[in-house]
Design a protein around this motif. Sequence first.
Motif, PDB file in Angstrom:
ATOM      1  N   ALA A 149       0.840  -1.204   0.000  1.00 47.65           N
ATOM      2  CA  ALA A 149       0.000   0.000   0.000  1.00 47.65           C
ATOM      3  C   ALA A 149       0.870   1.247   0.000  1.00 47.65           C
ATOM      4  O   ALA A 149       0.819   2.057   0.938  1.00 47.65           O
ATOM      5  CB  ALA A 149      -0.914  -0.009   1.219  1.00 47.65           C
ATOM      6  N   PHE A 150       1.665   1.437  -1.060  1.00 47.26           N
ATOM      7  CA  PHE A 150       2.512   2.632  -1.079  1.00 47.26           C
ATOM      8  C   PHE A 150       1.706   3.898  -0.796  1.00 47.26           C
ATOM      9  O   PHE A 150       2.129   4.757  -0.026  1.00 47.26           O
ATOM     10  CB  PHE A 150       3.228   2.774  -2.425  1.00 47.26           C
ATOM     11  N   GLU A 176       7.735  -2.061  -3.715  1.00 37.95           N
ATOM     12  CA  GLU A 176       9.141  -2.159  -4.127  1.00 37.95           C
ATOM     13  C   GLU A 176       9.400  -1.294  -5.365  1.00 37.95           C
ATOM     14  O   GLU A 176      10.369  -0.531  -5.421  1.00 37.95           O
ATOM     15  CB  GLU A 176       9.465  -3.640  -4.415  1.00 37.95           C
ATOM     16  N   LYS A 177       8.500  -1.397  -6.335  1.00 38.12           N
ATOM     17  CA  LYS A 177       8.659  -0.633  -7.580  1.00 38.12           C
ATOM     18  C   LYS A 177       8.583   0.869  -7.319  1.00 38.12           C
ATOM     19  O   LYS A 177       9.402   1.644  -7.820  1.00 38.12           O
ATOM     20  CB  LYS A 177       7.564  -1.061  -8.567  1.00 38.12           C
ATOM     21  N   GLU A 178       7.617   1.285  -6.509  1.00 40.84           N
ATOM     22  CA  GLU A 178       7.461   2.722  -6.223  1.00 40.84           C
ATOM     23  C   GLU A 178       8.722   3.270  -5.553  1.00 40.84           C
ATOM     24  O   GLU A 178       9.227   4.336  -5.928  1.00 40.84           O
ATOM     25  CB  GLU A 178       6.251   2.953  -5.300  1.00 40.84           C
ATOM     26  N   ILE A 179       9.221   2.537  -4.554  1.00 39.84           N
ATOM     27  CA  ILE A 179      10.406   3.021  -3.831  1.00 39.84           C
ATOM     28  C   ILE A 179      11.598   3.112  -4.776  1.00 39.84           C
ATOM     29  O   ILE A 179      12.354   4.089  -4.757  1.00 39.84           O
ATOM     30  CB  ILE A 179      10.745   2.097  -2.635  1.00 39.84           C
ATOM     31  N   LYS A 180      11.729   2.115  -5.623  1.00 38.49           N
ATOM     32  CA  LYS A 180      12.882   2.072  -6.513  1.00 38.49           C
ATOM     33  C   LYS A 180      12.841   3.236  -7.514  1.00 38.49           C
ATOM     34  O   LYS A 180      13.822   3.972  -7.659  1.00 38.49           O
ATOM     35  CB  LYS A 180      12.883   0.733  -7.249  1.00 38.49           C
ATOM     36  N   VAL A 181      11.700   3.415  -8.167  1.00 39.52           N
ATOM     37  CA  VAL A 181      11.603   4.460  -9.198  1.00 39.52           C
ATOM     38  C   VAL A 181      11.774   5.847  -8.572  1.00 39.52           C
ATOM     39  O   VAL A 181      12.481   6.705  -9.103  1.00 39.52           O
ATOM     40  CB  VAL A 181      10.254   4.376  -9.946  1.00 39.52           C
ATOM     41  N   LEU A 182      11.121   6.065  -7.426  1.00 39.58           N
ATOM     42  CA  LEU A 182      11.166   7.405  -6.825  1.00 39.58           C
ATOM     43  C   LEU A 182      12.524   7.686  -6.172  1.00 39.58           C
ATOM     44  O   LEU A 182      12.969   8.829  -6.137  1.00 39.58           O
ATOM     45  CB  LEU A 182      10.016   7.575  -5.826  1.00 39.58           C
ATOM     46  N   THR A 183      13.194   6.633  -5.690  1.00 43.18           N
ATOM     47  CA  THR A 183      14.541   6.822  -5.143  1.00 43.18           C
ATOM     48  C   THR A 183      15.505   7.178  -6.276  1.00 43.18           C
ATOM     49  O   THR A 183      16.313   8.107  -6.158  1.00 43.18           O
ATOM     50  CB  THR A 183      15.027   5.551  -4.405  1.00 43.18           C
ATOM     51  N   ASP A 184      15.396   6.452  -7.387  1.00 45.22           N
ATOM     52  CA  ASP A 184      16.246   6.754  -8.550  1.00 45.22           C
ATOM     53  C   ASP A 184      16.024   8.172  -9.053  1.00 45.22           C
ATOM     54  O   ASP A 184      16.962   8.845  -9.465  1.00 45.22           O
ATOM     55  CB  ASP A 184      15.937   5.791  -9.704  1.00 45.22           C
TER      56      ASP A 184
END
Length: 350
Positions: A149-150, A176-184
Amino acid sequence: MEAWQMKTLKEFDFKDKKVLVRCDFNVPLSEEGTVLDDFRIKETVPTIRYLADNGAKIILMSHLGRPEGKVVEGLRLTQIREKLEEYLDLPIKKSEDCIGREAEELINKTNPGEVLLLENLRFHKEEEENDDNFARELAKSGDIYINDAFGACHRSHASIVGIPKYLASGAGLLLEKEIKVLTDLMKNPKKPLVAIIGGAKVETKAKLINKISEVSDWVLVGGLIKKELDDKKIPLTFPRKIVVPFNNLEGKDIGPETIELFKEKISLAKTIFFNGVLGRIEEEEFVKGTEKILQIIIQSGAFSIVGGGEMVELINKLGLIEKFNHVSTGGGAMIAFLSGDKLPGIEALK
Ligand code: 3PG
Ligand code: MG
């Protein structure tokens, strides 16, 4: 990377395990109560499929709307269940309440590969109060907790930060995908990076504007944001990176000259982030500016990240979801994450 102090799905053995999955099925509803946009539901499908394929007994949990601790018939998860059945092509059971005897019985009857949806968590005020007994009550029927639930990770609620105290926990594929894309985006963007910040409520956006200015080449802001930045004399860290509309039709939309000005910058970008619409899009005639900018982003070929509730609804309505590299399921959560705040839901998994 800091964010990966948390476990992901691949690290668990789900076979025959009761897996509690916190989803954010908080979708926009029409006045008649029908689902206006089901993007958030669709985006949880990969996690649910993964769990089903790996023999988990899947128990889904979510909130919907703000029923303030009471049962509100129009906020039952009935339609969510229908949508899930459609996307997963599986029959899905739903409990009448998220805790209690009936829910427990249904949980115990769930077989590997089957899915049970628990009723709206916010029918209990204890959810938003992050009540420990309530968290324990939810946790006791599960073996593993997965947060997907991002969109709700900025909330310190029982199902977000309480349950992981009691169960082995990890992030679902969407989180996982949300954190990865937004961290990048913040740590390693392909430059030039152009950020476009629309919407209103500069209070929630000022920190984002300053934070994203650190990594952006230009930050284009909508008419209402510009007006509020001026009126409230909000201090900007990189004022020279801010590009404001010429004429803003009193904040109702951006006009042709501004679209040209924005296009000039967008065309140079290798990465584009767009949050918050640029006009009062509830009135058809003021959708144009935002729609034009969306088209220009698509044509630019840059890596594109878009988000925000209203924005996603619009993009979906225009049939453009597939045209962007990442459409975030987070509204407030995405803004908080990009502003550099620690999200309680993510911290709780570490
Ligand atoms: C959201 O849509 O922002 C999340 O689902 C959280 O809902 P809330 O803003 O009602 O807490
Ligand atoms: Mg919200």
